[in-house]
Design a protein around this motif. Sequence first.
Motif, mmCIF file in Angstrom:
data_model
loop_
_atom_site.group_PDB
_atom_site.id
_atom_site.type_symbol
_atom_site.label_atom_id
_atom_site.label_comp_id
_atom_site.label_asym_id
_atom_site.label_seq_id
_atom_site.Cartn_x
_atom_site.Cartn_y
_atom_site.Cartn_z
ATOM 1 N N ALA A 100 0.828 -1.209 0.000
ATOM 2 C CA ALA A 100 0.000 0.000 0.000
ATOM 3 C C ALA A 100 0.864 1.261 0.000
ATOM 4 O O ALA A 100 0.510 2.256 -0.635
ATOM 5 C CB ALA A 100 -0.936 -0.005 1.199
ATOM 6 N N ILE A 101 2.001 1.210 0.685
ATOM 7 C CA ILE A 101 2.927 2.347 0.647
ATOM 8 C C ILE A 101 3.392 2.577 -0.796
ATOM 9 O O ILE A 101 3.418 3.710 -1.286
ATOM 10 C CB ILE A 101 4.140 2.121 1.575
ATOM 11 N N GLY A 102 3.741 1.505 -1.487
ATOM 12 C CA GLY A 102 4.177 1.620 -2.882
ATOM 13 C C GLY A 102 3.092 2.186 -3.783
ATOM 14 O O GLY A 102 3.363 3.030 -4.644
ATOM 15 N N VAL A 103 1.859 1.744 -3.590
ATOM 16 C CA VAL A 103 0.739 2.244 -4.397
ATOM 17 C C VAL A 103 0.523 3.729 -4.132
ATOM 18 O O VAL A 103 0.336 4.522 -5.064
ATOM 19 C CB VAL A 103 -0.547 1.436 -4.115
ATOM 20 N N LEU A 104 0.573 4.125 -2.866
ATOM 21 C CA LEU A 104 0.404 5.540 -2.520
ATOM 22 C C LEU A 104 1.484 6.396 -3.175
ATOM 23 O O LEU A 104 1.198 7.481 -3.695
ATOM 24 C CB LEU A 104 0.419 5.720 -1.000
ATOM 25 N N MET A 105 2.712 5.903 -3.204
ATOM 26 C CA MET A 105 3.797 6.661 -3.824
ATOM 27 C C MET A 105 3.580 6.796 -5.336
ATOM 28 O O MET A 105 3.888 7.830 -5.923
ATOM 29 C CB MET A 105 5.157 6.012 -3.541
ATOM 30 N N THR A 106 3.033 5.786 -5.957
ATOM 31 C CA THR A 106 2.714 5.859 -7.386
ATOM 32 C C THR A 106 1.671 6.935 -7.642
ATOM 33 O O THR A 106 1.791 7.727 -8.583
ATOM 34 C CB THR A 106 2.202 4.504 -7.899
ATOM 35 N N LEU A 107 0.649 6.971 -6.801
ATOM 36 C CA LEU A 107 -0.400 7.984 -6.963
ATOM 37 C C LEU A 107 0.155 9.395 -6.753
ATOM 38 O O LEU A 107 -0.182 10.324 -7.501
ATOM 39 C CB LEU A 107 -1.552 7.707 -6.000
ATOM 40 N N LEU A 108 1.024 9.560 -5.759
ATOM 41 C CA LEU A 108 1.628 10.870 -5.524
ATOM 42 C C LEU A 108 2.558 11.272 -6.669
ATOM 43 O O LEU A 108 2.598 12.443 -7.056
ATOM 44 C CB LEU A 108 2.376 10.885 -4.192
ATOM 45 N N LEU A 109 3.306 10.316 -7.205
ATOM 46 C CA LEU A 109 4.170 10.597 -8.355
ATOM 47 C C LEU A 109 3.342 11.054 -9.549
ATOM 48 O O LEU A 109 3.681 12.030 -10.228
ATOM 49 C CB LEU A 109 4.993 9.360 -8.725
ATOM 50 N N SER A 110 2.252 10.377 -9.798
ATOM 51 C CA SER A 110 1.380 10.750 -10.911
ATOM 52 C C SER A 110 0.828 12.158 -10.736
ATOM 53 O O SER A 110 0.796 12.947 -11.692
ATOM 54 C CB SER A 110 0.238 9.743 -11.009
ATOM 55 N N GLN A 111 0.423 12.494 -9.522
ATOM 56 C CA GLN A 111 -0.084 13.849 -9.255
ATOM 57 C C GLN A 111 1.022 14.879 -9.484
ATOM 58 O O GLN A 111 0.778 15.958 -10.025
ATOM 59 C CB GLN A 111 -0.617 13.959 -7.824
ATOM 60 N N GLY A 112 2.238 14.564 -9.044
ATOM 61 C CA GLY A 112 3.356 15.486 -9.228
ATOM 62 C C GLY A 112 3.683 15.704 -10.694
ATOM 63 O O GLY A 112 3.941 16.832 -11.128
ATOM 64 N N ILE A 113 3.664 14.639 -11.478
ATOM 65 C CA ILE A 113 3.934 14.771 -12.914
ATOM 66 C C ILE A 113 2.847 15.601 -13.575
ATOM 67 O O ILE A 113 3.121 16.462 -14.412
ATOM 68 C CB ILE A 113 4.052 13.380 -13.571
#
Length: 129
Positions: free
Chosen positions: A48-61
């Motif tokens: 879940a930590i990894g999934v959350l980081m993916t979502l945050l990365l996508s928002q940042g991009i």
Amino acid sequence: MPNSPGQALLAKTRRLVALQCGAGVVVAAGFYLASGQWDALSAGYGSAIGVLMTLLLSQGISLAGKVKSTQQSQLVLYAGAVVRFMLVLALFGLGLAGLGLAPLATVIGFIAAQLVFPLSAIGRRGEQT
């Protein structure tokens, strides 16, 4: 077929999150069979930590693509990387020290979710040829 770069990013993010969730379920199931419910929960937390980081990365991009200058875009991406790094440390601290999750299962769950990135890229390269 996505019409805009924003829609393409959203489609790629959904695919990555789905693959990461799948990897997390597989790892959690393996830990459940090998070690029991607590280790499976720990692996799920790491994923879940990894999934959350993916979502945050996508928002940042997405946000970086909306700013006007290259410098601002780079600043948004670097700031996002720092925030994600600090958040990963905080979430691992919460899970391991605060909740008492199993360290090995938590880390392996996180690694499994993160391995989706390079494996997905390898798979996409094979589709293009």
